[in-house]
Write an enzyme that holds these catalytic residues in place. Structure first.
Site, mmCIF file in Angstrom:
data_model
loop_
_atom_site.group_PDB
_atom_site.id
_atom_site.type_symbol
_atom_site.label_atom_id
_atom_site.label_comp_id
_atom_site.label_asym_id
_atom_site.label_seq_id
_atom_site.Cartn_x
_atom_site.Cartn_y
_atom_site.Cartn_z
ATOM 1 N N ARG A 55 0.849 -1.209 0.000
ATOM 2 C CA ARG A 55 0.000 0.000 0.000
ATOM 3 C C ARG A 55 0.881 1.254 0.000
ATOM 4 O O ARG A 55 0.475 2.308 -0.472
ATOM 5 C CB ARG A 55 -0.963 0.006 1.196
ATOM 6 C CG ARG A 55 -1.762 1.318 1.335
ATOM 7 C CD ARG A 55 -3.062 1.157 2.113
ATOM 8 N NE ARG A 55 -2.877 0.439 3.330
ATOM 9 C CZ ARG A 55 -2.365 0.951 4.465
ATOM 10 N NH1 ARG A 55 -2.000 2.214 4.530
ATOM 11 N NH2 ARG A 55 -2.214 0.198 5.539
ATOM 12 N N TYR A 109 -15.902 15.622 -17.323
ATOM 13 C CA TYR A 109 -16.471 14.271 -17.300
ATOM 14 C C TYR A 109 -17.534 14.192 -16.184
ATOM 15 O O TYR A 109 -17.334 14.729 -15.088
ATOM 16 C CB TYR A 109 -15.320 13.279 -17.062
ATOM 17 C CG TYR A 109 -15.746 11.872 -16.827
ATOM 18 C CD1 TYR A 109 -16.596 11.224 -17.719
ATOM 19 C CD2 TYR A 109 -15.293 11.152 -15.727
ATOM 20 C CE1 TYR A 109 -16.986 9.910 -17.507
ATOM 21 C CE2 TYR A 109 -15.665 9.842 -15.519
ATOM 22 C CZ TYR A 109 -16.520 9.230 -16.409
ATOM 23 O OH TYR A 109 -16.901 7.930 -16.198
ATOM 24 N N ASP A 182 -6.841 17.229 -15.822
ATOM 25 C CA ASP A 182 -7.114 15.876 -16.313
ATOM 26 C C ASP A 182 -6.678 15.843 -17.780
ATOM 27 O O ASP A 182 -7.304 16.463 -18.640
ATOM 28 C CB ASP A 182 -8.611 15.572 -16.157
ATOM 29 C CG ASP A 182 -8.974 14.164 -16.609
ATOM 30 O OD1 ASP A 182 -8.218 13.569 -17.402
ATOM 31 O OD2 ASP A 182 -10.035 13.674 -16.182
ATOM 32 N N LYS A 207 -7.641 4.569 -20.528
ATOM 33 C CA LYS A 207 -7.865 5.065 -21.888
ATOM 34 C C LYS A 207 -6.586 4.918 -22.726
ATOM 35 O O LYS A 207 -6.117 3.821 -22.887
ATOM 36 C CB LYS A 207 -8.366 6.510 -21.813
ATOM 37 C CG LYS A 207 -9.508 6.715 -20.779
ATOM 38 C CD LYS A 207 -10.729 5.934 -21.141
ATOM 39 C CE LYS A 207 -11.920 5.966 -20.204
ATOM 40 N NZ LYS A 207 -11.900 6.490 -18.911
HETATM 41 C C1 LIG Z 1 -11.726 12.623 -18.984
HETATM 42 C C2 LIG Z 1 -11.911 11.481 -18.020
HETATM 43 N N1 LIG Z 1 -11.373 11.568 -16.813
HETATM 44 C C3 LIG Z 1 -11.514 10.576 -15.901
HETATM 45 C C4 LIG Z 1 -12.252 9.447 -16.196
HETATM 46 C C5 LIG Z 1 -12.423 8.397 -15.152
HETATM 47 O O1 LIG Z 1 -11.585 7.323 -15.386
HETATM 48 P P1 LIG Z 1 -11.856 5.859 -14.802
HETATM 49 O O2 LIG Z 1 -13.053 5.315 -15.501
HETATM 50 O O3 LIG Z 1 -10.577 5.127 -15.086
HETATM 51 O O4 LIG Z 1 -12.110 6.011 -13.340
HETATM 52 C C6 LIG Z 1 -12.838 9.311 -17.453
HETATM 53 C C7 LIG Z 1 -13.610 8.116 -17.782
HETATM 54 O O5 LIG Z 1 -14.243 8.023 -18.814
HETATM 55 C C8 LIG Z 1 -12.667 10.370 -18.394
HETATM 56 O O6 LIG Z 1 -13.234 10.315 -19.614
#
Ligand SMILES: Cc1ncc(COP(=O)(O)O)c(C=O)c1O
Length: 393
Positions: A55, A109, A182, A207
């Site tokens: 961890r 998102y 992000d 992704k």
């Molecule tokens: C721009 C963006 N940030 C964060 C996330 C969240 O990622 P996760 O599904 O791996 O938690 C997504 C998921 O689609 C996303 O499109």
């Protein structure tokens, strides 16, 4: 030793020999053994490099963290169990010794909006949404709310707006706030927010970085001043990514640049084709010279790399027409994600932005006629043929 004891101990804790594996093994051990308590004490006290408990740090995770920190020009990184865990960790670390107030982009998102409104706000964090592409509006919001953190996406989900990260970083710095970006949609091939002054970059590695649809994971990359605090909080919260997912992600990252270049090139072709189709009302794509952030894109993006997401609205379509169109797709996978080697299509109203109230979605410009296409590495002609036959129906 009796058989019961042999079954538990034999074969384990062998010293590494003179061999060095060419790729990082999957280190599944939860804890690590040392020849003496003195040595373990030094490792716990960070006087000697090593691992004590997974961890805290794990060799598979540590290798991945070093890799992604290098791609993003960061000081260090923390691999997390999902992109959402990474966003949560970044924001919590940003606010650790600052005012509990966040100014967030109004195009984010859906789950990130939900994290802000359903988790952080009830816990006492003030949240203000603002159009971060409008720097005057951002400055006003920052003066009014004095945030500890500004949160935005490099390319917004799903309407692909692009803010001036360097200017936003300047506003954050002047206000004593940390900037969290992000960078999932853009990837470090296109933009590296830490080079532009952000404090944290986060990814859903689910992704483009992992890229094959077989990993759920995230990563926070931080600058030097925040890294110790990120690690300390991670030890208490325990959001870490498992070693098998770390291995899969590292494997994926090796081909990430090749995949991303091909996906970006394919997306340009698909976006141009869609823009000329009579059943398509509107295409959202950063290469469009009429894009509202075209000047920013020209300034911040390398030539010919615009990301690989194309969002578009179908003419005179509501939910039933969109469902019929998406059901008719043969090659493009109807599924909720993006960035995989295969092309995928998602209906934001039903999935990525489902949690939001219809009024909130409307304000964000996410209509019932909008679909989001993540363009894969297939032959672009095949992607276009599939769209063509589905639109014809
Ligand atoms: C721009 C963006 N940030 C964060 C996330 C969240 O990622 P996760 O599904 O791996 O938690 C997504 C998921 O689609 C996303 O499109």
């Amino acid at each position: 030793m009796r058989i019961h004891t042999k079954a538990v101990h034999v074969g384990d804790r062998r010293k590494p020999g003179r061999h060095i594996p060419v790729t990082t093994p999957i280190h599944t051990a939860a804890s690590f053994f040392y020849e003496s308590m003195e040595q373990l004490d030094r490792v716990f006290g960070h006087e000697e490099p090593g691992f004590s408990y997974s961890r805290y740090e794990n060799p598979s995770a540590s290798a991945l963290e070093e890799l992604i920190a290098a791609l993003e020009s960061g000081h260090g990184a923390l691999a997390c169990a999902s992109g959402m865990a990474a966003i949560h960790m970044a924001v919590v670390t940003a606010l650790a010794d600052r005012r509990k107030s966040v100014v967030a982009a109004n195009a984010l998102y859906g789950a990130t909006v939900s994290l802000l409104m359903n988790v952080l706000e009830p816990a006492g964090v003030a949240v203000r949404f603002v159009d971060v592409c409008d720097l005057d509006a951002l400055r006003d919001a920052v003066v009014q709310t004095r945030p500890g953190c500004i949160l935005t996406e490099t390319i917004s989900n799903p309407l692909l707006r692009v803010g001036q990260i360097d200017c936003i970083a300047g506003i954050a710095r002047d206000a004593g706030a940390a900037l969290v970006v992000d960078n999932t949609f853009a990837s470090p091939l296109i933009v590296r927010p830490l080079e532009l002054g952000a404090s944290f970059t986060v990814h859903s590695v689910t992704k483009y970085l992992a890229g094959h649809g077989d990993v759920l994971g995230g990563v926070v990359v931080s600058d030097e001043p925040h890294f110790e605090s990120l690690r300390t909080l991670s030890r208490a919260i325990g959001p870490v990514l498992g070693p098998f997912e770390c291995y899969l992600t590292m494997r994926g990252v090796k081909t990430f640049v090749l995949r991303m270049e091909k996906q970006c090139a394919n997306a340009c072709r698909v976006a141009s084709w869609l823009a000329a189709h009579p059943k398509v009302e509107r295409v959202y794509f950063p290469a469009d010279p009429a894009h509202p952030d075209a000047a920013t894109i020209r300034r911040l993006f390398p030539a010919n790399l615009y990301g690989a997401i194309v969002s578009f609205e179908l003419k005179d379509a509501g939910r039933p027409e969109v469902f019929r169109f998406m059901d008719a797709l043969n090659l493009i996978v109807r599924a909720t994600s993006l960035g995989d080697v295969h092309s995928m299509m998602l209906y934001p109203v039903m999935s990525s932005h489902r949690e939001l109230a219809p009024k909130h979605r409307e304000r964000m410009g996410i209509r019932d006629s909008l679909v989001r296409l993540s363009v894969g590495i297939e032959a672009p002609e095949d992607i276009i043929d599939d769209l063509d036959q589905a639109l014809a129906g």
